[in-house]
Design a protein around this motif. Structure first.
Motif, PDB file in Angstrom:
ATOM      1  N   ALA A  31       0.868  -1.176   0.000  1.00 27.17           N
ATOM      2  CA  ALA A  31       0.000   0.000   0.000  1.00 27.17           C
ATOM      3  C   ALA A  31       0.904   1.225   0.000  1.00 27.17           C
ATOM      4  O   ALA A  31       1.802   1.345   0.847  1.00 27.17           O
ATOM      5  CB  ALA A  31      -0.924   0.009   1.218  1.00 27.17           C
ATOM      6  N   ILE A  32       0.693   2.131  -0.953  1.00 31.39           N
ATOM      7  CA  ILE A  32       1.546   3.301  -1.133  1.00 31.39           C
ATOM      8  C   ILE A  32       0.640   4.528  -1.208  1.00 31.39           C
ATOM      9  O   ILE A  32      -0.296   4.562  -2.028  1.00 31.39           O
ATOM     10  CB  ILE A  32       2.393   3.198  -2.419  1.00 31.39           C
ATOM     11  N   GLY A  33       0.893   5.521  -0.369  1.00 33.78           N
ATOM     12  CA  GLY A  33       0.013   6.676  -0.342  1.00 33.78           C
ATOM     13  C   GLY A  33       0.766   7.979  -0.176  1.00 33.78           C
ATOM     14  O   GLY A  33       1.910   8.009   0.289  1.00 33.78           O
ATOM     15  N   SER A  34       0.111   9.077  -0.552  1.00 36.21           N
ATOM     16  CA  SER A  34       0.670  10.409  -0.352  1.00 36.21           C
ATOM     17  C   SER A  34      -0.477  11.400  -0.240  1.00 36.21           C
ATOM     18  O   SER A  34      -1.564  11.194  -0.796  1.00 36.21           O
ATOM     19  CB  SER A  34       1.596  10.812  -1.509  1.00 36.21           C
ATOM     20  N   THR A  35      -0.231  12.489   0.506  1.00 36.61           N
ATOM     21  CA  THR A  35      -1.230  13.540   0.658  1.00 36.61           C
ATOM     22  C   THR A  35      -0.521  14.831   1.035  1.00 36.61           C
ATOM     23  O   THR A  35       0.642  14.812   1.482  1.00 36.61           O
ATOM     24  CB  THR A  35      -2.268  13.172   1.729  1.00 36.61           C
ATOM     25  N   SER A  36      -1.203  15.936   0.855  1.00 39.00           N
ATOM     26  CA  SER A  36      -0.657  17.244   1.210  1.00 39.00           C
ATOM     27  C   SER A  36      -1.518  17.868   2.294  1.00 39.00           C
ATOM     28  O   SER A  36      -2.752  17.891   2.189  1.00 39.00           O
ATOM     29  CB  SER A  36      -0.608  18.161  -0.021  1.00 39.00           C
ATOM     30  N   LEU A  37      -0.853  18.377   3.327  1.00 40.52           N
ATOM     31  CA  LEU A  37      -1.518  19.084   4.414  1.00 40.52           C
ATOM     32  C   LEU A  37      -0.902  20.476   4.495  1.00 40.52           C
ATOM     33  O   LEU A  37       0.106  20.695   5.175  1.00 40.52           O
ATOM     34  CB  LEU A  37      -1.343  18.341   5.742  1.00 40.52           C
ATOM     35  N   GLY A  38      -1.483  21.394   3.751  1.00 40.47           N
ATOM     36  CA  GLY A  38      -0.922  22.728   3.689  1.00 40.47           C
ATOM     37  C   GLY A  38       0.426  22.697   2.999  1.00 40.47           C
ATOM     38  O   GLY A  38       0.549  22.247   1.856  1.00 40.47           O
TER      39      GLY A  38
END
Length: 423
Positions: A228-235
């Motif tokens: 499982a590979i994930g990425s996200t942006s928080l500000g």
């Protein structure tokens, strides 16, 4: 090589005569000089440093119609000076890098067959390994669904490999014809990769089954990897992570191993900073019939765990595993970009010295510097330097002398022009 040149000339003439599709002819010449003194494993004063230049030369042919794509890439890899200046025969260095066709049943669903690159996400488990001059390729069948509007992708891949030690007619019924003798490669492989985009976030899921020929008989051992590979942006902060688990069996051992990594990239007024940690399990007791040693079998491993390739590039790491604490950044400098990476390596398992005492976890610190600059359209220059500061644990596991200078330097020019494009 002459046959390849003739073939290319004929293809160019045909496309120019009937340009109902787009045809692109491009090339690449990439010589890289390296100074190795403790590359991949520790050196000592009894060993001389190595210096050599290795060159990759490629010719790419890309064809695209309204219903299908076609790619043919021819490749030559050689060390400068290994062939005499005047020769009639030489070792076979020229071969096909890629050769595949892709047919589109619909604009979103297609099938690709042939020798191809399988590269996904951060290339941790499936990657093209383009740092290596030869790259990594698979002979495979690949079904692809790629929905642009719903940001959804699903790839299904299949491969079954065989060698040529038994003449082709013998494959029908000859004893032992099904034994696969190509070391280091799978005999059979199936995988599914799913990716979904959610605004500034992304999630990928991977399931891969690989069958390896057992050396003793014609049986096959199967190893499964789930990821499982994930990425996200928080500000101003970008978070990324991956998790892989391996099970099944190989070499008579039952497998239960994992890889887990997470990193955060912070934007600053000067440069982005990436802080991360990656744990790759090793094996505390390789003799107990169980394997906890995770192996990123088909990834671009040079891009992870330091550029000096101490881990998972070749067999040097054994079943030790690794915990990698790292800091990465990148500066604009002198018309180019300077990458600065720092790694602190610890073992991913419990290791003991010759006297039975437990070794310290810390193996060493690596510093990587890489400068890159575009000199002209289609021409780039890169230069790099890496240094390993090893500990007693690294010396106990690898041999060599931790007190000796352990470094690696390289420089590379890449010429990649587009020679012809039809409209």
């Amino acid at each position: 090589m002459k046959k390849f040149i003739y073939l290319t000339s004929i293809l160019v003439c045909l496309i120019a005569y009937k340009a109902t599709a787009q045809f692109t002819l491009s090339a690449e010449v990439r010589p890289r000089s390296e100074f190795r003194n403790g590359f991949k494993t520790l050196t000592d004063e009894s060993k001389d440093p190595a210096f050599f230049t290795e060159q990759r030369s490629r010719l790419y042919m890309d064809y695209m119609d309204d219903k299908f794509k076609f790619k043919l890439a021819l490749q030559d890899i050689r060390i400068w000076g290994e062939t005499s200046q005047i020769f009639k025969e030489e070792y076979g260095k020229t071969f096909i890098s890629e050769a595949w066709g892709q047919y589109y049943f619909t604009p979103t669903f297609s099938v690709r067959a042939g020798r191809q690159i399988l590269s996904y996400d951060n290339q941790r488990f499936l990657g093209g390994l383009e740092w290596a001059q030869q790259g990594r390729r698979h002979d495979a069948l690949l079904f692809q669904y790629e929905g642009i509007e719903n940001k959804t992708k699903l790839h299904l891949g299949f491969a079954y490999n065989q060698d040529d030690d038994v003449a082709e007619p013998g494959f029908l019924q000859a004893p032992g014809a099904d034994f696969y003798s190509v070391g280091g490669n799978y005999k059979t492989m199936q995988f599914a990769w799913f990716n979904k985009g959610f605004g500034s976030s992304s999630l990928s899921l991977l399931a891969l089954n690989a069958g390896y020929q057992n050396a003793a008989d014609s049986s096959v051992s199967y190893k499964q990897t789930f990821g499982a590979i994930g990425s996200t942006s928080l500000g101003a902060v970008k978070l990324a992570g991956d998790f892989y688990y391996q099970t099944g069996s190989q070499g008579g051992n039952d497998i239960s191993a994992l890889l887990a990594g997470v990193n955060a990239t912070f934007k600053t007024p000067v440069t982005p900073l990436t802080l991360g940690v990656e744990y790759i399990s090793g094996d505390d007791d390789p003799t107990d019939g169980k394997s906890n040693n995770f192996s990123p079998d088909f990834g671009t491993n040079h891009a992870h765990n330091g550029f000096m390739d101490y881990f998972f590039v070749g067999p040097a790491n054994g079943a030790v595993g690794v915990t990698d604490l790292y800091l990465k950044t990148k500066f604009n400098f002198a018309g180019g970009a300077l990458k600065v990476h720092a790694h602190e390596f610890l073992t991913g398992s419990t290791q003991v010295a010759g006297d039975g005492s437990e070794l310290e976890k810390t193996m060493g610190t690596e510093i990587d510097l890489v400068y890159g600059k575009q000199l002209a359209k289609g021409v780039t220059w890169n230069i790099g330097y890496s240094h390993m500061f090893a500990t007693d644990t690294m010396e106990a596991l690898r041999g060599g002398d931790k007190g000796a200078i352990q470094n690696w330097a390289w420089t590379m020019l890449t010429f990649k022009p587009t020679l012809f494009t039809s409209k």
